[in-house]
Design a protein around this motif. Structure first.
Motif, PDB file in Angstrom:
ATOM      1  N   LEU A 145       3.433 -29.668  -9.199  1.00  0.00           N
ATOM      2  CA  LEU A 145       4.286 -28.498  -8.971  1.00  0.00           C
ATOM      3  C   LEU A 145       4.773 -27.986 -10.315  1.00  0.00           C
ATOM      4  O   LEU A 145       5.887 -28.265 -10.760  1.00  0.00           O
ATOM      5  CB  LEU A 145       5.462 -28.881  -8.056  1.00  0.00           C
ATOM      6  N   GLN A 146       3.941 -27.254 -10.979  1.00  0.00           N
ATOM      7  CA  GLN A 146       4.202 -26.825 -12.353  1.00  0.00           C
ATOM      8  C   GLN A 146       5.204 -25.672 -12.404  1.00  0.00           C
ATOM      9  O   GLN A 146       5.350 -24.915 -11.450  1.00  0.00           O
ATOM     10  CB  GLN A 146       2.905 -26.406 -13.025  1.00  0.00           C
ATOM     11  N   GLY A 147       5.879 -25.575 -13.542  1.00  0.00           N
ATOM     12  CA  GLY A 147       6.759 -24.448 -13.770  1.00  0.00           C
ATOM     13  C   GLY A 147       8.215 -24.798 -13.985  1.00  0.00           C
ATOM     14  O   GLY A 147       8.998 -23.954 -14.431  1.00  0.00           O
ATOM     15  N   HIS A 148       8.612 -26.043 -13.688  1.00  0.00           N
ATOM     16  CA  HIS A 148       9.996 -26.450 -13.909  1.00  0.00           C
ATOM     17  C   HIS A 148      10.182 -26.920 -15.349  1.00  0.00           C
ATOM     18  O   HIS A 148       9.300 -27.551 -15.924  1.00  0.00           O
ATOM     19  CB  HIS A 148      10.404 -27.559 -12.940  1.00  0.00           C
ATOM     20  N   GLY A 149      11.358 -26.619 -15.895  1.00  0.00           N
ATOM     21  CA  GLY A 149      11.641 -26.991 -17.274  1.00  0.00           C
ATOM     22  C   GLY A 149      12.701 -28.055 -17.405  1.00  0.00           C
ATOM     23  O   GLY A 149      13.189 -28.313 -18.509  1.00  0.00           O
ATOM     24  N   ASN A 150      13.065 -28.668 -16.285  1.00  0.00           N
ATOM     25  CA  ASN A 150      14.061 -29.742 -16.310  1.00  0.00           C
ATOM     26  C   ASN A 150      13.842 -30.619 -15.079  1.00  0.00           C
ATOM     27  O   ASN A 150      12.922 -30.390 -14.295  1.00  0.00           O
ATOM     28  CB  ASN A 150      15.479 -29.157 -16.341  1.00  0.00           C
ATOM     29  N   THR A 151      14.708 -31.621 -14.912  1.00  0.00           N
ATOM     30  CA  THR A 151      14.584 -32.567 -13.811  1.00  0.00           C
ATOM     31  C   THR A 151      14.383 -31.878 -12.459  1.00  0.00           C
ATOM     32  O   THR A 151      15.117 -30.953 -12.116  1.00  0.00           O
ATOM     33  CB  THR A 151      15.853 -33.448 -13.737  1.00  0.00           C
ATOM     34  N   VAL A 152      13.379 -32.329 -11.710  1.00  0.00           N
ATOM     35  CA  VAL A 152      13.177 -31.851 -10.337  1.00  0.00           C
ATOM     36  C   VAL A 152      14.080 -32.701  -9.451  1.00  0.00           C
ATOM     37  O   VAL A 152      13.777 -33.854  -9.142  1.00  0.00           O
ATOM     38  CB  VAL A 152      11.703 -31.959  -9.916  1.00  0.00           C
ATOM     39  N   SER A 153      15.212 -32.110  -9.062  1.00  0.00           N
ATOM     40  CA  SER A 153      16.296 -32.871  -8.444  1.00  0.00           C
ATOM     41  C   SER A 153      16.227 -32.941  -6.932  1.00  0.00           C
ATOM     42  O   SER A 153      16.790 -33.858  -6.320  1.00  0.00           O
ATOM     43  CB  SER A 153      17.641 -32.252  -8.850  1.00  0.00           C
ATOM     44  N   THR A 154      15.555 -31.974  -6.300  1.00  0.00           N
ATOM     45  CA  THR A 154      15.585 -31.921  -4.844  1.00  0.00           C
ATOM     46  C   THR A 154      14.327 -31.266  -4.296  1.00  0.00           C
ATOM     47  O   THR A 154      13.758 -30.361  -4.933  1.00  0.00           O
ATOM     48  CB  THR A 154      16.841 -31.154  -4.368  1.00  0.00           C
ATOM     49  N   LEU A 155      13.889 -31.728  -3.141  1.00  0.00           N
ATOM     50  CA  LEU A 155      12.681 -31.226  -2.487  1.00  0.00           C
ATOM     51  C   LEU A 155      12.909 -31.174  -0.985  1.00  0.00           C
ATOM     52  O   LEU A 155      13.620 -32.010  -0.424  1.00  0.00           O
ATOM     53  CB  LEU A 155      11.492 -32.151  -2.755  1.00  0.00           C
ATOM     54  N   LEU A 195       6.981 -25.794   1.095  1.00  0.00           N
ATOM     55  CA  LEU A 195       7.700 -26.829   0.362  1.00  0.00           C
ATOM     56  C   LEU A 195       8.534 -26.144  -0.717  1.00  0.00           C
ATOM     57  O   LEU A 195       8.017 -25.289  -1.434  1.00  0.00           O
ATOM     58  CB  LEU A 195       6.730 -27.821  -0.292  1.00  0.00           C
ATOM     59  N   ALA A 196       9.793 -26.513  -0.832  1.00  0.00           N
ATOM     60  CA  ALA A 196      10.661 -25.965  -1.883  1.00  0.00           C
ATOM     61  C   ALA A 196      11.044 -27.073  -2.854  1.00  0.00           C
ATOM     62  O   ALA A 196      11.366 -28.195  -2.438  1.00  0.00           O
ATOM     63  CB  ALA A 196      11.910 -25.345  -1.273  1.00  0.00           C
ATOM     64  N   SER A 197      11.002 -26.764  -4.140  1.00  0.00           N
ATOM     65  CA  SER A 197      11.408 -27.706  -5.188  1.00  0.00           C
ATOM     66  C   SER A 197      12.520 -27.083  -6.018  1.00  0.00           C
ATOM     67  O   SER A 197      12.400 -25.946  -6.472  1.00  0.00           O
ATOM     68  CB  SER A 197      10.215 -28.076  -6.076  1.00  0.00           C
ATOM     69  N   GLY A 198      13.609 -27.818  -6.187  1.00  0.00           N
ATOM     70  CA  GLY A 198      14.745 -27.342  -6.974  1.00  0.00           C
ATOM     71  C   GLY A 198      14.932 -28.184  -8.214  1.00  0.00           C
ATOM     72  O   GLY A 198      14.688 -29.399  -8.198  1.00  0.00           O
ATOM     73  N   SER A 199      15.389 -27.546  -9.286  1.00  0.00           N
ATOM     74  CA  SER A 199      15.456 -28.224 -10.582  1.00  0.00           C
ATOM     75  C   SER A 199      16.770 -27.950 -11.290  1.00  0.00           C
ATOM     76  O   SER A 199      17.480 -26.989 -11.000  1.00  0.00           O
ATOM     77  CB  SER A 199      14.282 -27.772 -11.462  1.00  0.00           C
ATOM     78  N   PHE A 200      17.073 -28.816 -12.244  1.00  0.00           N
ATOM     79  CA  PHE A 200      18.240 -28.595 -13.102  1.00  0.00           C
ATOM     80  C   PHE A 200      18.057 -27.383 -14.009  1.00  0.00           C
ATOM     81  O   PHE A 200      19.003 -26.988 -14.702  1.00  0.00           O
ATOM     82  CB  PHE A 200      18.509 -29.842 -13.952  1.00  0.00           C
ATOM     83  N   ASP A 201      16.870 -26.797 -14.022  1.00  0.00           N
ATOM     84  CA  ASP A 201      16.663 -25.571 -14.802  1.00  0.00           C
ATOM     85  C   ASP A 201      17.182 -24.338 -14.059  1.00  0.00           C
ATOM     86  O   ASP A 201      17.061 -23.212 -14.551  1.00  0.00           O
ATOM     87  CB  ASP A 201      15.187 -25.397 -15.176  1.00  0.00           C
ATOM     88  N   GLY A 202      17.733 -24.529 -12.862  1.00  0.00           N
ATOM     89  CA  GLY A 202      18.303 -23.428 -12.091  1.00  0.00           C
ATOM     90  C   GLY A 202      17.300 -22.681 -11.241  1.00  0.00           C
ATOM     91  O   GLY A 202      17.640 -21.681 -10.599  1.00  0.00           O
ATOM     92  N   THR A 235      28.125 -30.433  -4.469  1.00  0.00           N
ATOM     93  CA  THR A 235      27.323 -31.656  -4.465  1.00  0.00           C
ATOM     94  C   THR A 235      26.536 -31.889  -3.181  1.00  0.00           C
ATOM     95  O   THR A 235      25.592 -32.681  -3.164  1.00  0.00           O
ATOM     96  CB  THR A 235      28.234 -32.862  -4.702  1.00  0.00           C
ATOM     97  N   CYS A 236      26.929 -31.223  -2.088  1.00  0.00           N
ATOM     98  CA  CYS A 236      26.232 -31.432  -0.813  1.00  0.00           C
ATOM     99  C   CYS A 236      26.453 -30.229   0.094  1.00  0.00           C
ATOM    100  O   CYS A 236      27.407 -29.462  -0.094  1.00  0.00           O
ATOM    101  CB  CYS A 236      26.712 -32.713  -0.111  1.00  0.00           C
ATOM    102  N   GLY A 237      25.577 -30.051   1.062  1.00  0.00           N
ATOM    103  CA  GLY A 237      25.718 -28.927   1.978  1.00  0.00           C
ATOM    104  C   GLY A 237      24.579 -28.864   2.959  1.00  0.00           C
ATOM    105  O   GLY A 237      23.539 -29.525   2.787  1.00  0.00           O
ATOM    106  N   GLY A 273      22.720 -22.061 -12.852  1.00  0.00           N
ATOM    107  CA  GLY A 273      23.214 -23.426 -12.886  1.00  0.00           C
ATOM    108  C   GLY A 273      22.229 -24.399 -12.267  1.00  0.00           C
ATOM    109  O   GLY A 273      21.328 -24.011 -11.512  1.00  0.00           O
ATOM    110  N   SER A 274      22.382 -25.674 -12.591  1.00  0.00           N
ATOM    111  CA  SER A 274      21.483 -26.703 -12.069  1.00  0.00           C
ATOM    112  C   SER A 274      21.515 -26.733 -10.547  1.00  0.00           C
ATOM    113  O   SER A 274      22.587 -26.674  -9.935  1.00  0.00           O
ATOM    114  CB  SER A 274      21.891 -28.081 -12.607  1.00  0.00           C
ATOM    115  N   ILE A 275      20.340 -26.842  -9.943  1.00  0.00           N
ATOM    116  CA  ILE A 275      20.253 -26.956  -8.486  1.00  0.00           C
ATOM    117  C   ILE A 275      20.503 -28.416  -8.103  1.00  0.00           C
ATOM    118  O   ILE A 275      19.743 -29.310  -8.491  1.00  0.00           O
ATOM    119  CB  ILE A 275      18.879 -26.489  -7.961  1.00  0.00           C
ATOM    120  N   GLU A 276      21.566 -28.647  -7.337  1.00  0.00           N
ATOM    121  CA  GLU A 276      21.944 -30.002  -6.935  1.00  0.00           C
ATOM    122  C   GLU A 276      21.238 -30.430  -5.647  1.00  0.00           C
ATOM    123  O   GLU A 276      20.917 -31.602  -5.466  1.00  0.00           O
ATOM    124  CB  GLU A 276      23.456 -30.086  -6.735  1.00  0.00           C
ATOM    125  N   TRP A 277      21.030 -29.494  -4.732  1.00  0.00           N
ATOM    126  CA  TRP A 277      20.400 -29.795  -3.442  1.00  0.00           C
ATOM    127  C   TRP A 277      19.900 -28.481  -2.836  1.00  0.00           C
ATOM    128  O   TRP A 277      20.336 -27.397  -3.232  1.00  0.00           O
ATOM    129  CB  TRP A 277      21.389 -30.466  -2.478  1.00  0.00           C
TER     130      TRP A 277
END
Length: 407
Positions: free
Chosen positions: A117-127, A136-143, A209-211, A164-168
């Motif tokens: 899943l290319q294209g993120h520039g920081n931690t992939v935090s949530t899927l 499929l959705a991928s969220g990252s600390f790159d916002g 942090t959650c939702g 801002g960073s995507i937490e979830w």
């Protein structure tokens, strides 16, 4: 039994020592060998070597460290893995993301069907997969949130909020809407079919942090590190109810909503668990038993029970109708994640000790413990056929364990 022939020319008396003493004469010496006493090992050293070589406890410990109960391991990540999601429609399809800024879409048992899943520039935090398994959705600390066609492996759209960073992130239970929380205190909503922004929700004073959506899709609940819970109207973006201080005395870490969309259960760093009526916004009860941060919470799909896991090394199964604990399941280290196994009475937990455990929620007993990870288990997901659980860890791997006996 036939064997090599034996020379019987020596008389039997030659072997009968009786009580006589035997001595060697000089004529009996065939060869004399010189020995350097400095080369001889000390007796103490020799005893130590024997202890090391034949220590059964050390051998057993090594066996435990090397034990691996998984039947498939995914090892394409190069750093800690934080998130995992299983397709709700394809029992072989799994997504993972981690600290190496990478996400992968892969199939259990296949080394060929792997999509990065290319294209993120920081931690992939949530899927997360959509409820129909199409996206499929991928969220990252790159916002950035990227949405992928799970069947084609192609990019559907890229969604950006405030940066801002995507937490979830969560999918709407009945459609292609994505809700996501950020560390800049904002919450965002997008329509994936049209790839457009729909709404944003402001009001929290710290990282969200959650939702989640309620199961009927009519309201949104979010929890924050500011120790508050907010209930939102997804269409207007208005905050319906706010539970601020002293709702929890420390930041919220997790939440889960009952299947009838009436009650939210929240966990906090302060070790407390609260139940909130989503219509009135009032706290209707508190579940008090944990002594450290509550890291995960989840409702049973088949009963009025909720499970909470904590860094106090406990998984507690609660009867939410009676607001009382049914049983407590003790771990060797903190509990980080949990997942109910379909409609069964069993629940899986991931722990800081690297173990995945299966618990019987009726008796509170551990019916199976899976080894294989060499770091904390950060997340769990159950495959669509309920036959396997996939866990990801700080050790950089995703491991698949067979749970067909517990579905």
């Amino acid at each position: 039994m036939n064997g090599p022939s034996r020379d019987n020319s020596v008389e039997e008396d030659d072997y009968d020592s009786g009580d006589e003493e035997f001595f060697l004469d000089e004529d009996d010496v065939i060869r004399e060998i010189a020995i350097d006493e400095e080369e001889l090992p000390d007796r103490e050293d020799e005893e130590i070597d024997l202890v090391v070589d034949y220590d059964d406890d050390d051998d057993n410990a090594a066996d435990d460290d090397n034990a691996d109960d998984s039947f498939y391991v995914f090892e394409r990540h190069t750093d800690e893995v934080y998130s995992v999601a299983c397709s709700p429609t394809d029992a072989s399809l799994v997504a993972t993301g981690g600290k190496d800024d990478k996400g992968f879409l892969w199939k259990i048992g296949s080394q060929d069907s792997i999509l990065e899943l290319q294209g993120h520039g920081n931690t992939v935090s949530t899927l997360a997969f959509s409820s129909d398994g199409k996206f499929l959705a991928s969220g990252s600390f790159d916002g950035l949130i990227q949405v992928w066609d799970a069947n084609l492996g192609s990019t559907k759209c890229r969604l950006e909020g405030s940066g801002g960073s995507i937490e979830w992130l969560k999918w709407h239970p009945k459609g292609h809407l994505i809700l996501a929380g950020s560390d800049d205190s904002s919450v965002w909503l997008w329509n994936v079919d049209k790839c457009v922004y729909l709404n944003s929700f402001y009001g929290h004073a710290s990282s969200v942090t959650c939702g989640d959506f309620s199961p009927d899709g009519k309201i949104i609940c979010t929890g924050s590190d500011d120790a508050s819970l907010r209930i939102w109207n997804p269409k207007t973006g208005e905050s319906i109810n706010v539970n601020g201080h002293p709702y929890h005395t420390d930041g919220l870490t997790c939440l889960s909503i009952t299947h009838d969309s009436t009650v939210a259960v929240t966990g906090s760093k302060d070790g407390s668990v609260h139940m909130v009526n989503l219509t009135t916004g009032k706290v209707i009860n508190s579940l008090v038993s944990h002594s450290d941060s509550v890291e995960c919470v989840g409702h049973s799909p088949s009963s009025q029970w909720v499970a909470t896991g904590s860094l106090d090394k406990k998984l507690i199964i609660w009867d939410i109708e009676r607001s009382s604990p049914r049983c407590t399941c003790d771990h060797e280290d903190g509990v980080i994640c949990l997942s109910w196994l379909g409609m069964s009475r069993y629940i899986a937990t991931g722990s800081m000790d690297g173990k995945v455990r299966i618990w019987d929620s009726l008796s509170g007993s551990c019916v199976r413990s899976f080894s294989g990870h060499h770091g904390a288990v950060q997340s769990l997901a159950v495959t669509a056929d309920q036959n396997s659980v996939v866990s990801v860890s700080d050790d950089g791997t995703a491991r698949v364990f067979r749970i067909s006996d517990y579905n």
